[in-house]
Design an enzyme around this catalytic site. Structure first.
Site, PDB file in Angstrom:
ATOM      1  N   ASP A 129      43.229  37.291  34.980  1.00 16.15           N
ATOM      2  CA  ASP A 129      40.371  37.007  34.915  1.00 16.15           C
ATOM      3  C   ASP A 129      40.201  37.313  35.928  1.00 16.15           C
ATOM      4  O   ASP A 129      41.142  37.402  36.875  1.00 16.15           O
ATOM      5  CB  ASP A 129      40.304  35.677  35.418  1.00 16.15           C
ATOM      6  CG  ASP A 129      39.067  35.482  34.786  1.00 16.15           C
ATOM      7  OD1 ASP A 129      39.124  36.314  35.027  1.00 16.15           O
ATOM      8  OD2 ASP A 129      38.782  34.084  34.812  1.00 16.15           O
ATOM      9  N   ARG A 131      37.694  38.822  36.067  1.00 14.50           N
ATOM     10  CA  ARG A 131      36.155  38.923  36.599  1.00 14.50           C
ATOM     11  C   ARG A 131      35.435  38.780  37.647  1.00 14.50           C
ATOM     12  O   ARG A 131      36.023  37.855  38.265  1.00 14.50           O
ATOM     13  CB  ARG A 131      35.500  37.477  35.005  1.00 14.50           C
ATOM     14  CG  ARG A 131      36.403  38.560  33.479  1.00 14.50           C
ATOM     15  CD  ARG A 131      34.931  36.711  32.523  1.00 14.50           C
ATOM     16  NE  ARG A 131      36.552  35.536  32.515  1.00 14.50           N
ATOM     17  CZ  ARG A 131      36.059  34.474  32.388  1.00 14.50           C
ATOM     18  NH1 ARG A 131      35.264  34.320  31.196  1.00 14.50           N
ATOM     19  NH2 ARG A 131      36.348  33.641  32.795  1.00 14.50           N
TER      20      ARG A 131
END
Length: 204
Positions: A129, A131
């Site tokens: 991840d 983000r």
């Protein structure tokens, strides 16, 4: 902040009207957009949503992204159309749509990570991840908001907004899985992302 009134218009949703203004998030094109509904004040509802073409637009039964987005908009509409939606272009947990598809394909071919892409991303040499939510948090601060009710199941979003100086009350988004696979995917997010362990039991 850009002149928001230049983008002000009516959005008709579920037979009801909401006034909305739009501006880009951050100084670089492609980060995302902020949709400002009505005249938000301190304590308004806010949703930070990372793009998911499969869930948001294709109505995939395999994830909870689309249902969460629709629930957040329902909640904003239920409060007289006052709130903020920040839609970030962070497809595939920040790795992009093509790489997301590669992860899904690897899962199908090998049986690894059948219900999400965490292991597949790692095998392909990418972070699980990548983000970030700093741009979104800064955009909220630029609106002059001092406190928000953040509709989220992700503590990383809460931390980013708090870091920007806002007081945050997390509002969990509870949706029903659209399929058995979606239920396993949601459970896998809890297991694979340690941040989720900080959420109340109702969000696990």
């Amino acid at each position: 902040m850009k002149e928001l009134q230049a983008t002000a218009h009516s959005l008709f949703r579920k037979g009801r009207e909401m006034r909305v203004r739009v501006e880009e998030v951050g100084d670089e094109a492609g980060v995302g957009h902020m949709l400002i509904f009505g005249e938000p004040v301190d304590g308004c509802l806010v949703r930070i949503h990372s793009s998911c073409l499969y869930g948001d637009a294709l109505n995939s039964d395999y994830c909870d992204c689309g249902p969460e987005l629709r629930l957040a908009l329902d909640m904003i509409q239920g409060e007289g159309g006052q709130g903020v939606l920040i839609y970030l272009e962070q497809e595939g947990r920040g790795e992009g749509l093509e790489f997301k598809a590669m992860g899904l394909r690897l899962g199908e071919q090998t049986g690894v990570d059948t219900f999400d892409t965490f292991d597949a991303y790692r095998i392909l040499g990418h972070p699980e991840d990548s983000r970030t939510y700093d741009h979104a948090a800064a955009a909220l601060a630029d609106l002059g908001l001092r406190s928000v009710r953040l509709m989220t199941n992700n503590p990383d979003e809460v931390k980013a907004v708090e870091k920007a100086g806002l007081v945050v009350k997390a509002i969990p988004l509870e949706t029903e899985p659209r399929s058995e696979r979606a239920a396993r995917y949601m459970a896998s997010k809890v297991k694979r992302r340690s941040t989720y362990s900080q959420l109340p039991p109702s969000n696990r």
